[in-house]
Design an enzyme around this catalytic site. Structure first.
Site, PDB file in Angstrom:
ATOM      1  N   HIS A 149       0.700  -1.370  -0.130  1.00  0.00           N
ATOM      2  CA  HIS A 149       0.020  -0.023   0.191  1.00  0.00           C
ATOM      3  C   HIS A 149       0.849   1.387  -0.038  1.00  0.00           C
ATOM      4  CE1 HIS A 149      -2.759  -3.208   1.322  1.00  0.00           C
ATOM      5  NE2 HIS A 149      -3.961  -2.181   0.705  1.00  0.00           N
ATOM      6  N   LYS A 297      -1.094  -0.128  -9.441  1.00  0.00           N
ATOM      7  CA  LYS A 297      -1.959  -0.859  -9.087  1.00  0.00           C
ATOM      8  C   LYS A 297      -3.079   0.132  -8.701  1.00  0.00           C
ATOM      9  CE  LYS A 297      -3.438  -4.369  -5.715  1.00  0.00           C
ATOM     10  NZ  LYS A 297      -3.771  -4.388  -4.191  1.00  0.00           N
TER      11      LYS A 297
HETATM   12  O1  ME8 Z   1      -7.620  -8.879   0.553  1.00  0.00           O
HETATM   13  N1  ME8 Z   1      -6.044  -5.659  -9.706  1.00  0.00           N
HETATM   14  O2  ME8 Z   1      -9.899  -8.068   0.343  1.00  0.00           O
HETATM   15  P1  ME8 Z   1      -9.681  -6.778  -0.614  1.00  0.00           P
HETATM   16  C1  ME8 Z   1      -6.546  -6.936  -9.679  1.00  0.00           C
HETATM   17  N2  ME8 Z   1     -10.429  -9.187   2.785  1.00  0.00           N
HETATM   18  N3  ME8 Z   1      -7.324  -7.498  -8.490  1.00  0.00           N
HETATM   19  C2  ME8 Z   1      -7.428  -6.578  -7.406  1.00  0.00           C
HETATM   20  C3  ME8 Z   1      -7.161  -5.325  -7.386  1.00  0.00           C
HETATM   21  C4  ME8 Z   1      -6.510  -4.935  -8.364  1.00  0.00           C
HETATM   22  N4  ME8 Z   1      -5.893  -3.594  -8.761  1.00  0.00           N
HETATM   23  N5  ME8 Z   1      -7.426  -4.795  -6.481  1.00  0.00           N
HETATM   24  C5  ME8 Z   1      -8.225  -5.675  -5.859  1.00  0.00           C
HETATM   25  C6  ME8 Z   1      -8.807  -8.813   0.802  1.00  0.00           C
HETATM   26  N6  ME8 Z   1      -8.267  -6.734  -6.527  1.00  0.00           N
HETATM   27  C7  ME8 Z   1      -9.434  -9.860   1.917  1.00  0.00           C
HETATM   28  C8  ME8 Z   1      -9.602 -11.241   1.453  1.00  0.00           C
HETATM   29  S1  ME8 Z   1     -10.345 -13.664   1.404  1.00  0.00           S
HETATM   30  C9  ME8 Z   1     -10.256 -14.768   2.310  1.00  0.00           C
HETATM   31  C10 ME8 Z   1      -9.875 -12.119   2.111  1.00  0.00           C
HETATM   32  C11 ME8 Z   1      -8.911  -7.986  -6.141  1.00  0.00           C
HETATM   33  O3  ME8 Z   1     -11.229  -6.117  -0.571  1.00  0.00           O
HETATM   34  C12 ME8 Z   1      -8.007  -9.063  -6.087  1.00  0.00           C
HETATM   35  O4  ME8 Z   1      -8.855 -10.381  -6.111  1.00  0.00           O
HETATM   36  O5  ME8 Z   1      -8.512  -6.127  -0.322  1.00  0.00           O
HETATM   37  C13 ME8 Z   1      -7.462  -9.017  -4.591  1.00  0.00           C
HETATM   38  O6  ME8 Z   1      -6.621 -10.382  -4.323  1.00  0.00           O
HETATM   39  C14 ME8 Z   1      -8.567  -8.575  -3.938  1.00  0.00           C
HETATM   40  O7  ME8 Z   1      -9.288  -7.788  -4.881  1.00  0.00           O
HETATM   41  C15 ME8 Z   1      -8.354  -8.085  -2.543  1.00  0.00           C
HETATM   42  O8  ME8 Z   1      -9.590  -7.568  -2.062  1.00  0.00           O
END
Ligand code: ME8
Length: 511
Positions: A149, A297
């Protein structure tokens, strides 16, 4: 006995609304689920929201409400996006549901009582990124900030229970040696192996510094760590601890889909947690790349998030789903740009498939009163049946290897070939010659039959557009009842079918 193809998305944090990065994973999971349904398999597609933890508690505080009010308010904002994106999930799990709290308590208890002291109390002090909900070592940081981040980490110190991850190094390595497919693509597998080989540290699975979580069954002063809680969703929904018969039909999951940001939790923590509880790990963790905007990202934290509605309103849902799956090689990072989306829409959809459908239906209307003529038995269809068979073979092969972009690309090879075939055979000219009606009819039969096959092949990717092609072709049998591979075999279109020219499938979009 396991009889269900089980695919999952991450459960997303509803601290904010979704952006197109989240939608990328959810669309991909939906396409995979629909493809398996098309093959006649029993499918279970799970998604949901990850509603506990410090990140959620802080989002609620910032909004001046309690966490429960906040998640209840935000969760519908996620479902509304999935609904407009035609995401046909079979279950939606919220970690605040009683069924989930019960499953987490069961899993914790099973690990706690496994006789190996895999859960033990201790004091933890470390650098924590609230956005990741993860502790980092000094060496993981980039310029003192979280490597994912780019934000400052916080020093946290608290009394915790720990999970003895370090004891699972050899079992994890052995698991991945015997199941090379269990982490994919290959580059992610290598990453995971090197993390495990590098040695694993126990991680804390409880928090005492805040209370928005599931209490530990043996010590309710602690709430369960949000990742331990969240990962468990995959077995909650499959019936762990509540319905053994169902659990046997569903588990192990076939694919946990996600981006590479949460690979470590899924490919290291999760299988070890399951092993500790005597449950088999999932069959595969598949981590795709990042959706980038301007080379970075896309993320809510960095304020580069684009809400899916901004694009769906302009391009339509089918074009949206097509673009992301076709444009970005599945597994790699890929840039989103408005310009490339307009270009794909116009070239592949408006001029490609859309134009093909409208030309064929217009010619059928002009020369055959809209009725599908018979094939003439003299080979007027040329190489189209062979091309269609080859496309089907490649399409299935690509899906089997999760090469989603190539699978979609294979279908477009057929679009291209049919368009070219029409240019070669000139049915609009042939039809003007009364002596060549049969030939003109046979050429149009072949083109319409290819369109029927295309409707089947694109149905997992663009269910709405596929249904409109099907309807305009006038086919009586429901599209939803079609099964691969039979439905893609040449000759399924019945002569005499009354086609119904409709609105343009994909109106052109001005740049
Ligand atoms: O990590 N490119 O939730 P999250 C591609 N709650 N995919 C992306 C992305 C991007 N720029 N940004 C988000 C969490 N994603 C936890 C997960 S599971 C048991 C718990 C997608 O809301 C991608 O699938 O931060 C990533 O892994 C997920 O959103 C992270 O979602």
């Amino acid at each position: 006995m396991k009889d269900t193809f089980y695919v999952t998305t991450p459960i997303y944090y509803p601290n904010d609304v979704p952006h197109i990065g989240h939608a990328y994973t959810s669309v991909a999971a939906d396409i995979i689920a629909r493809y398996h349904r098309l093959r006649g398999e029993r499918v279970f597609h799970l998604t949901g929201t990850d509603e506990h933890g410090l990140k959620l508690q802080r989002a609620a505080e910032a909004a001046g409400v309690d966490p429960r009010t906040w998640v209840d308010r935000m969760e519908p904002r996620w479902r509304e996006v999935w609904s407009r994106l035609d995401i046909a999930y079979d279950d939606y799990i919220r970690t605040t549901e009683p069924r989930h709290e019960a499953a987490v308590a069961q899993l914790l208890q099973a690990v706690y009582e496994n006789g190996r002291d895999d859960i033990y109390p201790g004091i933890y002090e470390g650098l924590y990124c609230v956005s990741c909900e993860l502790y980092y070592g000094e060496s993981d940081l980039e310029g003192g900030n979280c490597p994912i981040h780019g934000r400052p980490v916080e020093l946290l110190r608290e009394e915790n229970y720990f999970f003895r991850l370090s004891a699972y190094r050899d079992r994890l390595l052995e698991h991945y040696e015997h199941h090379p497919e269990a982490v994919q693509p290959e580059v992610r597998r290598n990453e995971v192996l090197s993390v495990i080989r590098g040695g694993l540290q126990d991680f804390s699975i409880s928090r005492t510094s805040f209370h928005w979580g599931i209490p530990l069954p043996w010590d309710p002063r602690h709430v369960c760590y949000v990742w331990f809680d969240a990962l468990t969703n995959y077995i909650t929904a499959a019936g762990y601890g509540s319905d053994p018969e169902r659990f046997g039909r569903m588990w192990p999951a076939d694919v946990h889909l996600m981006a590479k940001d949460i690979l470590r939790q899924h490919a290291v923590y999760w299988p070890a947690m399951l092993m500790a509880a005597g449950v088999e790990p999932a069959r595969q963790v598949w981590a795709h790349g990042y959706l980038l905007v301007g080379g970075e990202k896309m993320s809510k934290t960095k304020l580069t998030g684009i809400h899916p509605f901004e694009l769906i309103d302009h391009f339509g849902v089918d074009s949206y789903r097509y673009y992301f799956m076709r444009e970005i090689q599945f597994g790699q990072d890929g840039n989103f740009s408005w310009e490339s989306m307009v270009e794909r829409h116009n070239a592949d959809l408006a001029n490609g498939l859309g134009n093909l459908l409208s030309r064929v239906l217009a010619m059928l209307a002009a020369s055959f009163e809209g009725r599908v003529p018979p094939p003439d038995g003299t080979g007027a269809e040329g190489d189209l049946p062979a091309v269609a068979a080859d496309v089907l073979g490649r399409y299935e092969g690509h899906f089997g290897r999760m090469e989603l972009s190539s699978a979609v690309g294979a279908a477009w090879d057929l679009v291209g070939r049919v368009n070219q075939y029409l240019v070669e055979r000139e049915p609009w000219k042939v039809a003007r010659d009364p002596a060549r009606q049969e030939e003109a009819g046979a050429v149009l039969y072949a083109a319409a039959e290819a369109l029927r096959i295309l409707a089947v092949l694109i149905s997992p990717v663009m269910p709405g557009a596929a249904a409109r092609v099907w309807e305009q072709l006038g086919i009586a049998a429901p599209l939803g009842a079609q099964r691969l591979p039979e439905a893609a075999a040449w000759g399924g279109l019945a002569p005499g079918t009354v086609t119904r020219r409709g609105e343009a499938l994909f109106p052109r979009i001005d740049a």
